[in-house]
Motif scaffolding. Structure first.
Motif, mmCIF file in Angstrom:
data_model
loop_
_atom_site.group_PDB
_atom_site.id
_atom_site.type_symbol
_atom_site.label_atom_id
_atom_site.label_comp_id
_atom_site.label_asym_id
_atom_site.label_seq_id
_atom_site.Cartn_x
_atom_site.Cartn_y
_atom_site.Cartn_z
ATOM 1 N N LEU A 46 -0.837 -5.139 4.049
ATOM 2 C CA LEU A 46 0.563 -5.396 4.389
ATOM 3 C C LEU A 46 1.012 -6.776 3.956
ATOM 4 N N LEU A 51 7.638 15.220 -8.974
ATOM 5 C CA LEU A 51 6.397 15.291 -9.750
ATOM 6 C C LEU A 51 5.329 14.336 -9.229
ATOM 7 N N ARG A 52 5.630 13.637 -8.152
ATOM 8 C CA ARG A 52 4.656 12.735 -7.522
ATOM 9 C C ARG A 52 4.318 11.521 -8.374
ATOM 10 N N THR A 53 5.086 11.281 -9.433
ATOM 11 C CA THR A 53 4.814 10.083 -10.230
ATOM 12 C C THR A 53 5.281 8.833 -9.481
ATOM 13 N N ARG A 75 -3.323 7.208 1.123
ATOM 14 C CA ARG A 75 -2.028 6.596 0.832
ATOM 15 C C ARG A 75 -1.885 5.252 1.522
ATOM 16 N N TYR A 130 -5.708 4.555 -8.393
ATOM 17 C CA TYR A 130 -5.434 5.652 -7.474
ATOM 18 C C TYR A 130 -5.103 6.919 -8.248
ATOM 19 N N THR A 139 2.325 2.424 -6.193
ATOM 20 C CA THR A 139 1.005 1.834 -5.964
ATOM 21 C C THR A 139 0.622 0.919 -7.119
ATOM 22 N N ARG A 159 9.063 5.443 1.944
ATOM 23 C CA ARG A 159 7.672 5.046 2.138
ATOM 24 C C ARG A 159 7.326 4.859 3.606
ATOM 25 N N TRP A 169 0.550 -6.816 -3.340
ATOM 26 C CA TRP A 169 0.435 -6.905 -4.797
ATOM 27 C C TRP A 169 -0.997 -7.131 -5.230
ATOM 28 N N PRO A 209 -3.710 10.388 -7.193
ATOM 29 C CA PRO A 209 -3.225 11.232 -6.101
ATOM 30 C C PRO A 209 -3.654 12.683 -6.297
ATOM 31 N N GLU A 229 4.305 8.022 -6.692
ATOM 32 C CA GLU A 229 3.105 7.414 -6.100
ATOM 33 C C GLU A 229 2.469 6.424 -7.059
ATOM 34 N N THR A 249 -3.967 2.684 -0.434
ATOM 35 C CA THR A 249 -3.377 2.255 -1.700
ATOM 36 C C THR A 249 -2.107 1.444 -1.513
ATOM 37 N N GLY A 250 -1.639 1.340 -0.278
ATOM 38 C CA GLY A 250 -0.411 0.588 -0.042
ATOM 39 C C GLY A 250 0.826 1.409 -0.334
ATOM 40 N N PHE A 251 0.660 2.710 -0.564
ATOM 41 C CA PHE A 251 1.831 3.560 -0.817
ATOM 42 C C PHE A 251 2.674 3.653 0.447
ATOM 43 N N MET A 252 2.018 3.765 1.587
ATOM 44 C CA MET A 252 2.748 3.740 2.841
ATOM 45 C C MET A 252 2.000 2.849 3.825
ATOM 46 N N PRO A 253 2.724 2.198 4.713
ATOM 47 C CA PRO A 253 2.071 1.313 5.672
ATOM 48 C C PRO A 253 1.582 2.094 6.887
ATOM 49 N N PRO A 288 -0.213 11.914 -11.277
ATOM 50 C CA PRO A 288 1.165 11.455 -11.487
ATOM 51 C C PRO A 288 1.486 11.339 -12.973
ATOM 52 N N LYS A 329 -2.832 -3.886 -4.778
ATOM 53 C CA LYS A 329 -2.496 -2.913 -5.824
ATOM 54 C C LYS A 329 -3.198 -3.225 -7.140
#
Lengths: 256, 311
Positions: free
Chosen positions: B66, A96-98, B45, B78, A104, A254, B70, B80, A100, B48-52, B84, B73
């Motif tokens: 990186l 459900l993409r929660t 993404r 964000y 974040t 991730r 915190w 998406p 993310e 937002t720091g969801f992925m590096p 979410p 964030k």
């Protein structure tokens, strides 16, 4: 509220609005109830027969006759139903993409994993405590030693927590709940089979390693009423390992 | 406010982003524009720091993504592409949960929740389960979630996709009202949307930035010539010749319908006044004169023609 408490509160809320917990709980309690009825009926039959043979009042060891087989059966039922409790935890967040949102937000992966694990352990502990009615009811009609029962429940709690930690890790690996359930079921089954395999190796090094890795030996000792630091350490290290693996799985997701 | 330097993102062998650099100032509304798969979501993404990122640096509000994730964030809201949402929770329960994981204190949470529910128009549905809400409301809950902790930076991934025209206008107005106090990045594949709300547009194609400019400038730059469409009431056989003599008109032809003409003029030469005067004095009966606007398709045709193929 700390982040872990927040996650626990949310998970408990989600558990109790979904029918899954009620269905699983009902099946678990019904099967355990039937099995205990059967064990008690069996024990009273034997007691009757002994009385006819010896013509005296027979004192049976109820711990051996009722509770140990019951705990063993409960262990088997847990192997099947606990993966169904954990499968949703991370797989659904991914689907459900929660996830993310969680990743974040200023909370750590360790807090997410801990919160989810603790919430499902709480649900399980609640279910388990309901089965406490069985020894309580029985204590009104018979006398038995309570200490092995306490240890039996400790064993079931640790055993369940280990299975749940496996389930949490499996759920973190996929976004498909069915796959998560089968994965954890497979790992749990594997650990169980290791115990049987270890007897084939006998008293060799391989045999003792296998029997240490399997939960059978540790669980059996605890439900016999033997408290041993080695067995506690087995469960705690197993849970810690699975917690760590779940953490790694999320990081890998991730960084992929 | 946002500094992106030489960011590259590799998924296995596929390069999703290739050496992207840009900066965004405080209070700006910026649109990421690009076709599907261009790298918009990946960029967001990473922000937002969801992925590096595979390499490169991202700094938000002075914090490195990186090194101090915190802090980053805490400064980001964000939304998406898929909001979410926990479908089994009510709107209030959901926002309470979000507020807590965003580390708002209990009083602050109540206060912010009151403001945000009002601002996003969720007052009527705040007690309802999210799974029962319409798509428009779900999107608003998603937006409420991003705004709840009052972050200085907002990152919105296609905030208006799947909404009906009224809802689109509402969401756009809401985003516009946040400008100034918030720095906003939104992604879209609609040029009209970018033109309507953003001061700056970043066009991404195949993981590379192909243009950064204001929407108007971008339109102007991409036009080599201006296209005018003219419709008159009475047919006039000499009209083509007469209009063709106006300085600045490069080419004139008949349009698809009778009595319509298509004029191509030099950029910068506004011939409209002269043109209307002429049509009126000839008594042709001026019905319509429009300037053709540049569409996203045109922008893309131009921008991707010179693009290097991805290896």
């Amino acid at each position: 509220m700390t982040p872990v408490q927040t996650i626990i509160a949310k998970e408990l809320r989600s558990f109790f609005v979904s029918p899954v917990v009620y269905v699983i709980g009902a099946i678990f309690l019904a099967v355990v109830g039937l099995l205990s009825y059967q064990a008690v009926a069996n024990a009273s039959n034997q007691a009757l027969r002994l009385m006819q043979l010896q013509n005296t009042y027979a004192q049976l060891n109820l711990n051996e006759m009722i509770f140990r087989p019951l705990f063993q059966s409960m262990n088997l039922i847990l192997m099947i139903i606990l993966p169904l409790l954990t499968m949703r935890l991370f797989a659904e967040e991914r689907k459900l993409r929660t996830f993310e949102l969680l990743l974040t937000s200023p909370i750590g992966v360790n807090e997410i994993v801990s919160g989810k694990f603790l919430s499902v352990v709480m649900v399980y502990a609640g279910l388990l405590s309901l089965t406490g009615l069985i020894p309580l009811t029985l204590s009104a009609y018979a006398t038995f030693d309570w200490q092995p029962i306490y240890l039996g429940y400790l064993a079931l709690l640790l055993q369940g927590a280990l299975m749940l930690s496996i389930g949490v890790c499996a759920s973190a690996l996929t976004e498909n709940q069915i796959i998560a359930a089968f994965l954890s079921f497979g790992v749990i089954l594997g650990l169980w089979v290791l115990g049987a395999l270890s007897t084939a190796f006998g008293d060799t090094t391989v045999g003792s390693i296998l029997s240490y890795l399997s939960f059978t030996e540790h669980f059996e000792r605890l439900i016999r009423g033997l408290l041993n630091a080695k067995d506690l350490l087995y469960y705690i290290s197993g849970i810690a390992f699975m917690w760590f693996a779940a953490h790694q799985a999320i990081d890998a997701y991730r960084w992929k | 406010m946002i500094e992106v330097q030489h960011v590259t993102k590799q998924y296995g062998r596929v390069k999703a982003l290739d050496d992207i650099s840009f900066s965004i100032h405080k209070g700006e509304i910026v649109a990421f524009l690009g076709p599907n798969g261009a790298g918009k979501t990946t960029t967001m993404r990473i922000l937002t720091g969801f992925m590096p990122p595979t390499s490169g640096t991202v700094r938000i509000a002075g914090f490195d993504c990186l090194e101090e994730p915190w802090e980053v964030k805490k400064h980001i809201g964000y939304l998406p592409e898929t909001p979410p949402l926990y479908l089994e929770l009510t709107v209030r329960e959901y926002l309470t949960f979000v507020g807590r994981i965003k580390r708002l204190g209990p009083e602050q949470l109540q206060e912010r929740m009151r403001i945000i529910i009002n601002q996003t128009g969720l007052t009527e549905v705040q007690g309802r389960v999210i799974g029962h809400l319409s798509r428009g409301y779900r999107q608003r809950v998603g937006l409420a979630q991003a705004l709840l902790h009052n972050p200085p930076v907002l990152i919105l991934d296609e905030p208006t996709t799947g909404l009906d025209p009224n809802q689109i206008i509402e969401i756009r107005d809401l985003i516009k009202s946040l400008a100034g106090s918030h720095t906003i990045i939104l992604s879209t594949h609609l040029l009209a949307e970018a033109t309507a709300i953003c001061q700056k547009v970043i066009i991404i194609h195949r993981g590379q930035i192909v243009a950064i400019d204001s929407p108007e400038q971008l339109g102007v730059k991409l036009r080599q010539s201006e296209i005018l469409h003219l419709t008159v009431k009475h047919s006039d056989p000499d009209l083509v010749e007469t209009l063709g003599k106006i300085p600045g008109v490069m080419h004139i032809s008949h349009g698809p319908a009778p009595n319509t003409y298509v004029l191509e003029t030099n950029i910068g030469d506004d011939v409209r006044e002269e043109l209307t005067n002429l049509v009126v004095t000839r008594g042709a009966g001026l019905l319509e004169l429009t300037t053709q606007t540049v569409s996203l398709e045109d922008v893309f045709k131009v921008l991707t023609k010179t693009d290097k193929p991805v290896d």
